[in-house]
Design a protein around this motif. Sequence first.
Motif, PDB file in Angstrom:
ATOM      1  N   ILE A   1     -13.402   9.807 -13.374  1.00 51.48           N
ATOM      2  CA  ILE A   1     -11.993   9.403 -13.416  1.00 51.48           C
ATOM      3  C   ILE A   1     -11.106  10.639 -13.520  1.00 51.48           C
ATOM      4  N   ALA A   2     -10.078  10.666 -12.699  1.00 48.40           N
ATOM      5  CA  ALA A   2      -9.158  11.797 -12.724  1.00 48.40           C
ATOM      6  C   ALA A   2      -7.894  11.417 -13.479  1.00 48.40           C
ATOM      7  N   THR A   3      -7.324  12.390 -14.165  1.00 52.84           N
ATOM      8  CA  THR A   3      -5.983  12.220 -14.687  1.00 52.84           C
ATOM      9  C   THR A   3      -5.070  12.899 -13.674  1.00 52.84           C
ATOM     10  N   VAL A   4      -4.013  12.211 -13.283  1.00 50.05           N
ATOM     11  CA  VAL A   4      -3.144  12.792 -12.265  1.00 50.05           C
ATOM     12  C   VAL A   4      -1.689  12.784 -12.727  1.00 50.05           C
ATOM     13  N   ASP A   5      -0.946  13.685 -12.122  1.00 44.91           N
ATOM     14  CA  ASP A   5       0.487  13.766 -12.367  1.00 44.91           C
ATOM     15  C   ASP A   5       1.193  13.202 -11.143  1.00 44.91           C
ATOM     16  N   THR A   6       1.894  12.091 -11.344  1.00 41.19           N
ATOM     17  CA  THR A   6       2.680  11.493 -10.258  1.00 41.19           C
ATOM     18  C   THR A   6       4.146  11.674 -10.617  1.00 41.19           C
ATOM     19  N   MET A   7       4.784  12.663 -10.061  1.00 32.73           N
ATOM     20  CA  MET A   7       6.191  12.913 -10.356  1.00 32.73           C
ATOM     21  C   MET A   7       6.463  12.919 -11.862  1.00 32.73           C
ATOM     22  N   GLY A   8       5.641  13.635 -12.609  1.00 35.41           N
ATOM     23  CA  GLY A   8       5.885  13.747 -14.035  1.00 35.41           C
ATOM     24  C   GLY A   8       5.270  12.634 -14.873  1.00 35.41           C
ATOM     25  N   VAL A   9       4.770  11.578 -14.230  1.00 38.23           N
ATOM     26  CA  VAL A   9       4.128  10.496 -14.973  1.00 38.23           C
ATOM     27  C   VAL A   9       2.622  10.706 -14.938  1.00 38.23           C
ATOM     28  N   GLU A  10       1.992  10.619 -16.114  1.00 36.56           N
ATOM     29  CA  GLU A  10       0.548  10.821 -16.148  1.00 36.56           C
ATOM     30  C   GLU A  10      -0.173   9.490 -15.960  1.00 36.56           C
TER      31      GLU A  10
ATOM     32  N   CYS B   1       0.826  -1.215   0.000  1.00 41.52           N
ATOM     33  CA  CYS B   1       0.000   0.000   0.000  1.00 41.52           C
ATOM     34  C   CYS B   1       0.854   1.256   0.000  1.00 41.52           C
ATOM     35  N   LEU B   2       1.986   1.211  -0.657  1.00 45.96           N
ATOM     36  CA  LEU B   2       2.821   2.402  -0.744  1.00 45.96           C
ATOM     37  C   LEU B   2       2.270   3.349  -1.805  1.00 45.96           C
ATOM     38  N   SER B   3       1.145   3.905  -1.511  1.00 44.17           N
ATOM     39  CA  SER B   3       0.470   4.780  -2.461  1.00 44.17           C
ATOM     40  C   SER B   3       1.254   6.085  -2.626  1.00 44.17           C
ATOM     41  N   ILE B   4       1.031   6.741  -3.745  1.00 47.94           N
ATOM     42  CA  ILE B   4       1.872   7.892  -4.059  1.00 47.94           C
ATOM     43  C   ILE B   4       1.055   9.180  -4.192  1.00 47.94           C
ATOM     44  N   PRO B   5       1.549  10.279  -3.580  1.00 47.22           N
ATOM     45  CA  PRO B   5       0.865  11.561  -3.748  1.00 47.22           C
ATOM     46  C   PRO B   5       0.912  12.013  -5.208  1.00 47.22           C
ATOM     47  N   SER B   6      -0.202  12.528  -5.692  1.00 46.07           N
ATOM     48  CA  SER B   6      -0.293  12.937  -7.083  1.00 46.07           C
ATOM     49  C   SER B   6      -1.165  14.176  -7.188  1.00 46.07           C
ATOM     50  N   LYS B   7      -0.977  14.905  -8.284  1.00 47.03           N
ATOM     51  CA  LYS B   7      -1.766  16.131  -8.471  1.00 47.03           C
ATOM     52  C   LYS B   7      -2.803  15.905  -9.562  1.00 47.03           C
ATOM     53  N   VAL B   8      -4.028  16.308  -9.285  1.00 44.61           N
ATOM     54  CA  VAL B   8      -5.102  16.136 -10.265  1.00 44.61           C
ATOM     55  C   VAL B   8      -4.939  17.171 -11.384  1.00 44.61           C
ATOM     56  N   THR B   9      -4.856  16.688 -12.630  1.00 47.81           N
ATOM     57  CA  THR B   9      -4.687  17.620 -13.749  1.00 47.81           C
ATOM     58  C   THR B   9      -5.925  17.711 -14.628  1.00 47.81           C
ATOM     59  N   HIS B  10      -6.798  16.705 -14.525  1.00 45.39           N
ATOM     60  CA  HIS B  10      -8.008  16.733 -15.352  1.00 45.39           C
ATOM     61  C   HIS B  10      -9.032  15.806 -14.709  1.00 45.39           C
ATOM     62  N   ILE B  11     -10.324  16.157 -14.880  1.00 46.89           N
ATOM     63  CA  ILE B  11     -11.347  15.249 -14.359  1.00 46.89           C
ATOM     64  C   ILE B  11     -12.347  14.912 -15.459  1.00 46.89           C
ATOM     65  N   ASP B  12     -12.541  13.627 -15.666  1.00 46.87           N
ATOM     66  CA  ASP B  12     -13.557  13.148 -16.598  1.00 46.87           C
ATOM     67  C   ASP B  12     -14.811  12.903 -15.755  1.00 46.87           C
ATOM     68  N   GLU B  13     -15.698  13.908 -15.766  1.00 50.72           N
ATOM     69  CA  GLU B  13     -16.845  13.894 -14.860  1.00 50.72           C
ATOM     70  C   GLU B  13     -17.765  12.701 -15.136  1.00 50.72           C
TER      71      GLU B  13
END
Lengths: 94, 381
Positions: free
Chosen positions: A18-27, A2-14
């Motif tokens: 489903i969210a598109t997220v940026d995890t350390m530069g990986v989409e 469960c080593l989940s990773i912090p990510s930033k939400v860049t887009h949301i498919d309402e």
Amino acid sequence: MCLSIPSKVTHIDEENNIATVDTMGVERKASLDLIDQPVVVGDYVLIHIGFAMNKIDEEDALASLEVYKEIIEKMEEEERRQAILEDDACANRG
Amino acid sequence: MSQLKLKDLYDGFRDPETIKAFKKIIEEDAKKLEKPINIMEVCGGHTHTIMKYGIPQLLPSNINFIHGPGCPVCIMPKERIDHAYILSMQEDVILVTLGDMIKVPGSNGSLQDARSKGADVRFVYSPMDCIKIANENPNKKVIFFAIGFETTTPMTAALLDVVIKQDIKNIYFHINHVTVPEVMKELIDSRDEHVDSYNHQIDAFLGPSHVSVISGSKIYEEFPRDYNKPVVVAGFEPVDVMQSILMIIKQFIENRCELEIEYKRLVSYEGNIKAQELINKYFKKSSLFKWRGLGNIKDSGLKLRDEYLTYDAEHIYKDILPIGEIEDHKLCICGDILRGMATPPECTIFGTACKPSTPIGSCMVSSEGACAAYYKYGNLL
Ligand code: SF4
Ligand code: SF4
């Protein structure tokens, strides 16, 4: 696992929640089905096996980082004082 | 506009200067302790961080770690792997599971071995990937071999939710979800029974990070209250761990015994209610789950509720799935390691017959297993 990773939400498919997220530069994509609070673009979330588990509380993260900064400063001040003391001790001897 | 950068969420909690500052404060405060304290980190994710950042070497000698059982891969008994193996060998079955399970040895071999013998075993990133596989293979039965603690259980429930809502006919579940508080209790109780044979009494717990994101810190309430063991729910980064250790030390010097949260940016007392509701909707406690090395622990497993029995592969295939118990490898001391009674180097085949490429016990399989962590970062010791 469960080593989940912090990510930033860049887009949301309402439509599909489903969210598109940026995890350390990986989409990546992550389902928002387990999230019980509103999520907007720019939010930070924790991603685990394809799902956002929770939003990261920014205020809390910032508050922690602030505390860390303070303790480092205090530590450095302490070190400086220690250095001066040692220097004085040395001067006394000399 | 937010001031927080994604980078801060990583670097800020791994910052070497901050770790050093905490080291100093801990050194000072630990001098005030009346006796040494042994902290059990329940979760393998913490074991990994502790080993990776060499945290034991940063701490004064009166603060010790006891590594706990914390990884669902490590505690998966051979009986369950054998089930997965047998299911995967069925003509019309595609067995799907998460990547961590790939190398765990059962009595006939691992799922990787099953695959090399022609079984259709797929390792996916997310349970949701089952849907695509099921759609593409309408004549096959897709069985999701579900593993994990509270962290991973709601994702299995979310998959079942979609399967029901979309009326997908060919997805089934083999459930191996387990829960954390029950094993913590077992570890305390079994120590009370054999107190002389244990070098280390558990004095406090570092509570798992991401289990608690889902369940909330409330699941640990009874430990300070009924067992007199402080619990600090800690994040997985090294600064989180250092700060949590300091919080535990402070409880001892101030004569407190409480449940506290260090990992406030993600954990609340209540946790993620929506995820908890989803778990409760589909799962109930099973009376026993056998943990590898620890044996049967009461109420520590979950199974599908009776209404969903038609999705339960264990029920559907009960005629071909064995129910007997299987012994672990004679030389493997995973059981003692999972109980925090031994450390990996005490195993006679550690690093020789047993290493990550040829694991004998499961603690060597998962990257969060204590043996794997010692093997990888052992040079730091
Ligand atoms: S699976 Fe989760 S709870 Fe278990 S060891 Fe890994 S991170 Fe910890
Ligand atoms: S080194 Fe291997 S055999 Fe020994 S306890 Fe660890 S997993 Fe078991």
